[in-house]
Design an enzyme around this catalytic site. Structure first.
Site, PDB file in Angstrom:
ATOM      1  N   ASP A   1     -10.260  -4.338  -4.891  1.00  0.00           N
ATOM      2  CA  ASP A   1      -9.620  -3.318  -4.047  1.00  0.00           C
ATOM      3  C   ASP A   1     -10.386  -1.991  -4.164  1.00  0.00           C
ATOM      4  OD1 ASP A   1      -7.928  -1.453  -2.861  1.00  0.00           O
ATOM      5  OD2 ASP A   1      -6.121  -2.478  -3.538  1.00  0.00           O
TER       6      ASP A   1
ATOM      7  N   SER B   1       0.830  -1.202   0.000  1.00  0.00           N
ATOM      8  CA  SER B   1       0.000   0.000   0.000  1.00  0.00           C
ATOM      9  C   SER B   1       0.873   1.264   0.000  1.00  0.00           C
ATOM     10  CB  SER B   1      -0.959  -0.074   1.206  1.00  0.00           C
ATOM     11  OG  SER B   1      -1.929   0.916   1.140  1.00  0.00           O
TER      12      SER B   1
ATOM     13  N   HIS C   1      -8.118  -4.717  -0.571  1.00  0.00           N
ATOM     14  CA  HIS C   1      -6.832  -4.039  -0.387  1.00  0.00           C
ATOM     15  C   HIS C   1      -5.891  -4.848   0.512  1.00  0.00           C
ATOM     16  CE1 HIS C   1      -4.413  -0.490  -0.990  1.00  0.00           C
ATOM     17  NE2 HIS C   1      -4.168  -0.404   0.302  1.00  0.00           N
TER      18      HIS C   1
HETATM   19  C1  MLT Z   1      -1.459   5.993  -0.081  1.00  0.00           C
HETATM   20  O1  MLT Z   1      -1.864   6.973   0.523  1.00  0.00           O
HETATM   21  O2  MLT Z   1      -0.257   5.735  -0.253  1.00  0.00           O
HETATM   22  C2  MLT Z   1      -2.490   5.081  -0.651  1.00  0.00           C
HETATM   23  O3  MLT Z   1      -3.715   5.726  -0.706  1.00  0.00           O
HETATM   24  C3  MLT Z   1      -2.605   3.822   0.106  1.00  0.00           C
HETATM   25  C4  MLT Z   1      -2.927   4.048   1.551  1.00  0.00           C
HETATM   26  O4  MLT Z   1      -2.009   4.270   2.325  1.00  0.00           O
HETATM   27  O5  MLT Z   1      -4.102   3.989   1.935  1.00  0.00           O
END
Ligand code: MLT
Length: 226
Positions: free
Chosen positions: A161, A111, A192
């Site tokens: 996701d 992520s 996710h």
């Molecule tokens: C981010 O902010 O890098 C992406 O949206 C993934 C997350 O951290 O939720």
């Protein structure tokens, strides 16, 4: 295991069980995670690798991240670029301190961690030999495209996701292919969150890469990872 601080980064370093040029996994957690989150994952992916796991320096309401965002999926690009270079500098410092093989440093990011790993591939390509990116987005489009010359990148995406759409995953795949990276895109019927099937697919891919390297004895390279 070492819990330490370098360049203002809190991190864990776990040396490889053996010393003959082992690979290093640079473990990069998701929003709200920390330097301990992905240690077990790293061991599962490559039992013979060294593990370097920094905590993101940005706090979003107390949740560690690697760079600032303005909203969900909307990144503060100035901060992202600065933090990408800061993280790359940290990796270079750790490479010298722990005498890591700079040609075998693989990022493993989830992520937010996958997003900064992708950003490192695009802005500081010399730091990483390759990357495993779980649930990654396009972090930025660089002004000048780097040449990744067949660098191996594994993208693991979830069809369901709610944060990273299939179109966004496709966009990232195309961007990386444009740089010359050797991209493998793996889909799971998942959201996710990481699933055991994601981990198994990444492990198999990493092992396949290690055994397929043509420049060294196959069994030797494979032993470095497993
Ligand atoms: C981010 O902010 O890098 C992406 O949206 C993934 C997350 O951290 O939720």
């Amino acid at each position: 295991m070492t819990a330490s601080e370098s360049l203002g980064v809190i991190y864990r370093f776990i040396p490889a069980p053996e010393t003959d040029s082992p690979p290093t996994l640079l473990l990069l957690h998701g929003t709200g995670g920390d330097e301990t989150d992905l240690l077990d994952l790293g061991r599962q992916l490559a039992p013979a690798a060294a593990l370097l796991s920094p905590r993101g320096k940005v706090s979003e309401n107390g949740m560690p991240r690697y760079f600032r965002r303005l909203a969900e999926g909307v990144f503060d690009l100035e901060d992202l670029q600065a933090r990408t270079h800061e993280l790359a500098d940290f990796v270079e410092t750790a490479t010298q301190r722990y005498r890591l093989d700079s040609e075998r440093i693989f990022a493993v990011g989830f992520s937010n961690g996958a997003n900064i790993a992708a950003s490192m591939l695009l802005l500081r390509p010399q730091v990483l030999a390759g990357a495993v990116l779980f649930r990654a987005m396009v972090p930025l489009v660089p002004g000048t495209m780097p040449h990744l010359h067949g660098r191996p990148v594994f993208l693991a995406a979830g069809r369901l996701d709610p944060i990273v759409s299939p179109e966004e995953t496709e966009r990232l795949r195309r961007l990386l292919v444009q740089t010359g990276a050797n991209v493998t895109l793996h889909w799971e019927n998942a959201g996710h969150g990481l699933t055991p099937a994601d981990i198994e697919a990444a492990r198999t891919w990493l092992q396949g890469w290690a055994t397929a390297r043509g420049d060294r004895a196959r069994s030797q390279e494979s032993k470095r990872w497993t």
